[in-house]
Scaffold this motif. Sequence first.
Motif, short mmCIF file in Angstrom:
data_model
loop_
_atom_site.label_atom_id
_atom_site.label_comp_id
_atom_site.label_asym_id
_atom_site.label_seq_id
_atom_site.Cartn_x
_atom_site.Cartn_y
_atom_site.Cartn_z
N UNK A 5 0.85 -1.19 0.00
CA UNK A 5 0.00 0.00 0.00
C UNK A 5 0.88 1.24 0.00
N UNK A 6 0.92 1.94 -1.15
CA UNK A 6 1.76 3.12 -1.30
C UNK A 6 1.00 4.41 -1.01
N UNK A 7 -0.09 4.33 -0.28
CA UNK A 7 -0.91 5.50 0.03
C UNK A 7 -0.12 6.53 0.84
N UNK A 8 -0.38 7.80 0.54
CA UNK A 8 0.28 8.88 1.28
C UNK A 8 -0.32 9.05 2.67
N UNK A 9 -1.44 8.47 2.93
CA UNK A 9 -2.05 8.51 4.25
C UNK A 9 -3.57 8.63 4.15
N UNK A 300 6.43 11.14 -9.58
CA UNK A 300 6.93 11.09 -10.95
C UNK A 300 5.78 10.95 -11.92
N UNK A 301 6.09 11.06 -13.21
CA UNK A 301 5.09 10.93 -14.27
C UNK A 301 5.62 10.03 -15.38
N UNK A 302 4.69 9.53 -16.19
CA UNK A 302 5.00 8.86 -17.44
C UNK A 302 4.88 9.91 -18.55
N UNK A 303 5.00 9.54 -19.82
CA UNK A 303 4.90 10.55 -20.89
C UNK A 303 3.53 11.19 -21.07
N UNK A 304 2.47 10.66 -20.46
CA UNK A 304 1.16 11.26 -20.65
C UNK A 304 0.24 10.95 -19.47
N UNK A 305 -0.81 11.75 -19.32
CA UNK A 305 -1.78 11.51 -18.26
C UNK A 305 -2.47 10.16 -18.45
N UNK A 306 -2.72 9.82 -19.72
CA UNK A 306 -3.38 8.56 -20.00
C UNK A 306 -2.52 7.38 -19.52
N UNK A 307 -1.22 7.49 -19.76
CA UNK A 307 -0.32 6.44 -19.30
C UNK A 307 -0.17 6.44 -17.78
N UNK A 308 -0.24 7.63 -17.17
CA UNK A 308 -0.23 7.69 -15.70
C UNK A 308 -1.38 6.87 -15.13
N UNK A 325 -1.22 9.97 -8.05
CA UNK A 325 -0.75 11.22 -7.46
C UNK A 325 -1.89 12.05 -6.90
N UNK A 326 -1.55 13.04 -6.12
CA UNK A 326 -2.55 13.94 -5.54
C UNK A 326 -3.27 14.70 -6.65
N UNK A 333 2.53 8.78 -7.33
CA UNK A 333 3.21 9.04 -6.06
C UNK A 333 3.34 7.73 -5.29
N UNK A 334 4.56 7.38 -4.96
CA UNK A 334 4.83 6.20 -4.15
C UNK A 334 5.28 6.65 -2.77
N UNK A 335 4.45 6.42 -1.78
CA UNK A 335 4.80 6.78 -0.41
C UNK A 335 5.43 5.56 0.25
#
Length: 360
Positions: A5-9, A300-308, A325-326, A333-335
């Motif tokens: 679980x990589x949740x930020x909280x 971090x990001x990938x090359x596009x929002x769709x790929x994110x 990500x937020x 985002x990996x917490x």
Amino acid sequence: MRAYNFSAGPAMLPQAVLERAQNEMLEYQGSGMNVMEMSHRSSVYESILFGARDSLRRLMKIPDSYEVLFLQGGASLQFAMVPLNLMRTGKADYIVSGVFAKKAYEEASRLGDAAIAASSADRSYRYVPQPSPEALRPDASYLHMTTNNTIYGTSARSLLPPTNGLPLVADMSSNILGEVYDVSDFGLIYAGAQKNIGPAGLTIVIVRKDLIQAPVAKNLSPMLQYKVYAENDSMYNTPPTYAIYLAGLVFAHIEKLGGVAAMQKQNEAKAALLYAALDRNPFYTSFAEVNSRSIMNVTFTTPSRELDEKFCGEAAKEGLLNLKGHRATGGIRASIYNAMPSEGVTALIDYMDRFARRNG
């Protein structure tokens, strides 16, 4: 099988702590009841609360000249409680390094003369700014900073700002117990519990005793006064009893593992692996500037929002959860707080490599 679980909280808790709580769910140490069912005035529960407090004192090497308070309302309530209790001159200076730092500044602005001593809004909060000594007002009551910014994945790390003698107030919600700090460098530290400490609903406040002795505004409710909580051992009203119990288990678990220094070493190693994977693969772009990279939250990001979106969706199917990500930034985002094992990070890196090959 538990997922990573990589949740930020609220974030993942140590499995050993969850197993201990599970074993004590029906009955806590011969009391005949669960901790949630206990009176907070009972001797059994007082031993839980005081034990947790003493364990935190040992972990952070908190001097006797500081109070340790267990409060409710989250870190967001502290955006108001700090100026209500400490803004004696009617002025305070703020370092704005992200969304929550800005919210703290805006709340203080409602209650007095708050000024921005430094901001990283000029580069979309990709770094943690440092104020110049000249930017600090000599009649300010304190200087406020956020030590780690979960949304942007930035951190001040051990670099503290100049204060010109002002008490330093820190929102340490997302890296408390994950990195070593000298408490005596701060006038007040506060932290929501749901990152490295325990479940949501508990807030830790560590405050220098002399800062809360002077009288506050005449009509300020006792429920908003640090001094009142200190005088009542955090039990002016019913505290978040079960959250404190779980926090105490986490504190004891960290002590057993070698303390905060050991946690920092593990966290630095995990973050180094993940940043190395990002830097060697042009498919991914790290959000935070290198000198301000957090070891708690990697963005971090990938090359596009769709790929994110595709990245996060396919990751979930592999048991890599809550990587989105937020909403303020998007992306990924990996917490990787204290409870995230190194195996979770290596599993994420393996998935990142495979995803990049399929979609690059």
